[in-house]
Design an enzyme around this catalytic site. Sequence first.
Site, PDB file in Angstrom:
ATOM      1  N   ASP A  79       3.457   9.353  -0.478  1.00 40.27           N
ATOM      2  CA  ASP A  79       2.279   8.572  -0.075  1.00 40.27           C
ATOM      3  C   ASP A  79       2.027   7.507  -1.131  1.00 40.27           C
ATOM      4  OD1 ASP A  79       0.081   7.984   1.535  1.00 40.27           O
ATOM      5  OD2 ASP A  79      -0.519  10.087   1.696  1.00 40.27           O
ATOM      6  N   HIS A 116       0.813  -1.220   0.000  1.00 42.10           N
ATOM      7  CA  HIS A 116       0.000   0.000   0.000  1.00 42.10           C
ATOM      8  C   HIS A 116       0.846   1.269   0.000  1.00 42.10           C
ATOM      9  CE1 HIS A 116      -3.999  -1.859   0.699  1.00 42.10           C
ATOM     10  NE2 HIS A 116      -3.229  -2.874   1.047  1.00 42.10           N
TER      11      HIS A 116
HETATM   12  C1  GDG Z   1      -2.158   3.643   3.543  1.00 44.41           C
HETATM   13  C2  GDG Z   1      -1.121   4.363   2.643  1.00 44.41           C
HETATM   14  C3  GDG Z   1      -2.825   4.396   0.819  1.00 44.41           C
HETATM   15  C4  GDG Z   1      -8.473  10.361   8.071  1.00 44.41           C
HETATM   16  N1  GDG Z   1      -8.812  11.112   9.131  1.00 44.41           N
HETATM   17  C5  GDG Z   1      -9.953  10.584   9.602  1.00 44.41           C
HETATM   18  C6  GDG Z   1     -10.291   9.480   8.815  1.00 44.41           C
HETATM   19  N2  GDG Z   1      -9.355   9.363   7.886  1.00 44.41           N
HETATM   20  C7  GDG Z   1      -9.392   8.326   6.844  1.00 44.41           C
HETATM   21  C8  GDG Z   1      -9.498   8.929   5.471  1.00 44.41           C
HETATM   22  C9  GDG Z   1      -8.950   7.812   4.594  1.00 44.41           C
HETATM   23  C10 GDG Z   1      -7.979   7.092   5.540  1.00 44.41           C
HETATM   24  O1  GDG Z   1      -8.236   7.556   6.863  1.00 44.41           O
HETATM   25  C11 GDG Z   1      -6.533   7.441   5.245  1.00 44.41           C
HETATM   26  O2  GDG Z   1      -6.165   6.843   4.065  1.00 44.41           O
HETATM   27  P1  GDG Z   1      -4.882   7.331   3.280  1.00 44.41           P
HETATM   28  O3  GDG Z   1      -4.864   6.631   1.983  1.00 44.41           O
HETATM   29  O4  GDG Z   1      -4.966   8.807   3.082  1.00 44.41           O
HETATM   30  O5  GDG Z   1      -3.613   7.040   4.194  1.00 44.41           O
HETATM   31  P2  GDG Z   1      -2.999   5.819   5.121  1.00 44.41           P
HETATM   32  O6  GDG Z   1      -3.791   5.608   6.338  1.00 44.41           O
HETATM   33  O7  GDG Z   1      -1.581   6.200   5.338  1.00 44.41           O
HETATM   34  O8  GDG Z   1      -3.087   4.502   4.205  1.00 44.41           O
HETATM   35  C12 GDG Z   1      -1.842   5.240   1.628  1.00 44.41           C
HETATM   36  C13 GDG Z   1      -3.725   3.577   1.723  1.00 44.41           C
HETATM   37  O9  GDG Z   1      -2.965   2.811   2.659  1.00 44.41           O
HETATM   38  C14 GDG Z   1      -4.591   2.614   0.908  1.00 44.41           C
HETATM   39  O10 GDG Z   1      -3.818   1.803   0.085  1.00 44.41           O
HETATM   40  O11 GDG Z   1      -3.621   5.273   0.046  1.00 44.41           O
HETATM   41  O12 GDG Z   1      -0.914   5.844   0.759  1.00 44.41           O
HETATM   42  O13 GDG Z   1      -0.213   5.123   3.420  1.00 44.41           O
HETATM   43  O14 GDG Z   1      -9.960   6.921   4.204  1.00 44.41           O
HETATM   44  O15 GDG Z   1     -10.839   9.255   5.222  1.00 44.41           O
HETATM   45  N3  GDG Z   1     -11.394   8.737   9.006  1.00 44.41           N
HETATM   46  C15 GDG Z   1     -12.222   9.089  10.037  1.00 44.41           C
HETATM   47  N4  GDG Z   1     -11.924  10.145  10.847  1.00 44.41           N
HETATM   48  C16 GDG Z   1     -10.821  10.913  10.676  1.00 44.41           C
HETATM   49  O16 GDG Z   1     -10.598  11.863  11.430  1.00 44.41           O
HETATM   50  N5  GDG Z   1     -13.330   8.386  10.237  1.00 44.41           N
END
Ligand code: GDG
Length: 489
Positions: A394, A186
């Site tokens: 990312d 990821h």
């Molecule tokens: C890894 C990789 C890759 C954020 N703040 C809140 C909240 N979030 C949710 C977002 C989003 C998720 O968390 C974060 O997803 P990301 O993709 O931005 O980042 P990582 O957690 O680092 O994920 C990344 C991912 O895996 C998938 O392959 O894209 O690059 O690092 O869904 O909405 N959710 C809630 N409250 C918050 O305050 N409920």
Amino acid sequence: MASSTASTPAKATRAKRKPATSADPAIFEPNGSRLVAVSNRVALPRKGETQAGGLAVALREALKPRRGMWFGWSGHTAAETGNLKRVQRDGVVYATIDIEEKAYKGFYAGFSNATLWPLFHFRLGLMRYDRKESERYREVNEAYAEHLMPLLRKEDQVWVHDYQLIPLGAALRARGAKHPVGFFLHIPFPPWAVFSAMPEAEKILEDMLAYDRIGLQTSHDRDGLLDCFRHGLGLKPDRRGVIHHEGRAITIGVHPVPIDSEEFARTAQKAFNGVDTQRLRESVGDRALIMGAERLDYTKGLPERLRGFASLLANYPQHRGKVTFLQIGARSRGEVATYAELKRELDSLAGRINGDYGQFDWTPVRYVMRAIPRDTLAGFYRASRVGFVTPLRDGMNLVAKEYIAAQDPEDPGVLVLSKFAGAAEVLDAALLVNPLDAEAMAAALDQAINMSLDERKARWRQLMNRLEQESPGGWAEGFLSALPSEVGP
Ligand code: GDG
């Protein structure tokens, strides 16, 4: 073949394990192939759940039609590794084990998040290497294999997720698994010049050769992995990009993680008129709302983002009093020292900006360091004129995609996106920035705030078209159809 299991037999016994019992016929159907997903954490669906991340939903949807099983850590540490628990929800079996406390610490806070996480995100200055932690990492992977193996049926396909579990495929093979086993990373994959700084670089690459298919988020990540195979192990892909090793073929594919944009758009539309978003809108008034939301993590570029916002206030004084920057930061990995330092740095930066520019009736930075419910988040995205998503590096970044999906098509906001997010490979109609360049970020914010409705609509339509082409089901199908249904001897 992977050296992981061969080199650590003594260590594998350190995490005291109770081997799993054989499949319970009341839960498992007796015949037929299933998809078995494995990840560090298992996202068990809960009643009235509002927090499920997009990925958890995507995996569950992939598992349902395949009568699948999701195996991983329960979220609990214990005096010894084991305590297999299985529950069935909507046709999916969720199987979890507890991990012995010390082993888990070295595995998770240690090698996974203090060695591999910074390494894969190109942050060599933050990487530490401790041989004991790497042993714990392998030990926990061995424990996963030991408990998973008795649950596997002959016809199953296994899909392993992410950097915490790279050696799992080799640990399963060492126990005789002949199943097709795929691996999805990821996070980014750096080139050999970066990757080789880690003392066990070759070993980790050898571990990856146990898989039949490796999925990555972007073409840059695929190039990074191929560069590592070439320079680290002397392996070159054939003309079709396939790596051949010890009689096995390993295919490598780019499978960007999607979101369910339709579902997210509906959630945002509904939440926009909900109590929380209304309160937010009233409190912001006529000001343009700029918003960011993520786990507190140094890869997400939060200090750089605050500097970008400070540069907007410094260099474009016309926006003073007219913009509000809301940053939501869900705390994560508090046990890793770098994360605590990041929190202190952000506290100080947000305080300084508010002290320098704030007025008695205007606070420039609203800084909320706790997670909010997913639907509230969707409503907040829709209420924001600018989505400010600027990671230093990312794998994909689902926040960028969610922000686009949440917009009102008749009055959409503008995405300011780091060019170092995997999402930038497809979301190139966003305003792309280098997060290290505070002045360039300020210029992009200024451009976003002043953008005409026609341009906002045109850019949003292009971005949304891209998101509408992808779906969680399609993503899983794309990966799994490239994973052989059976592998040779
Ligand atoms: C890894 C990789 C890759 C954020 N703040 C809140 C909240 N979030 C949710 C977002 C989003 C998720 O968390 C974060 O997803 P990301 O993709 O931005 O980042 P990582 O957690 O680092 O994920 C990344 C991912 O895996 C998938 O392959 O894209 O690059 O690092 O869904 O909405 N959710 C809630 N409250 C918050 O305050 N409920």
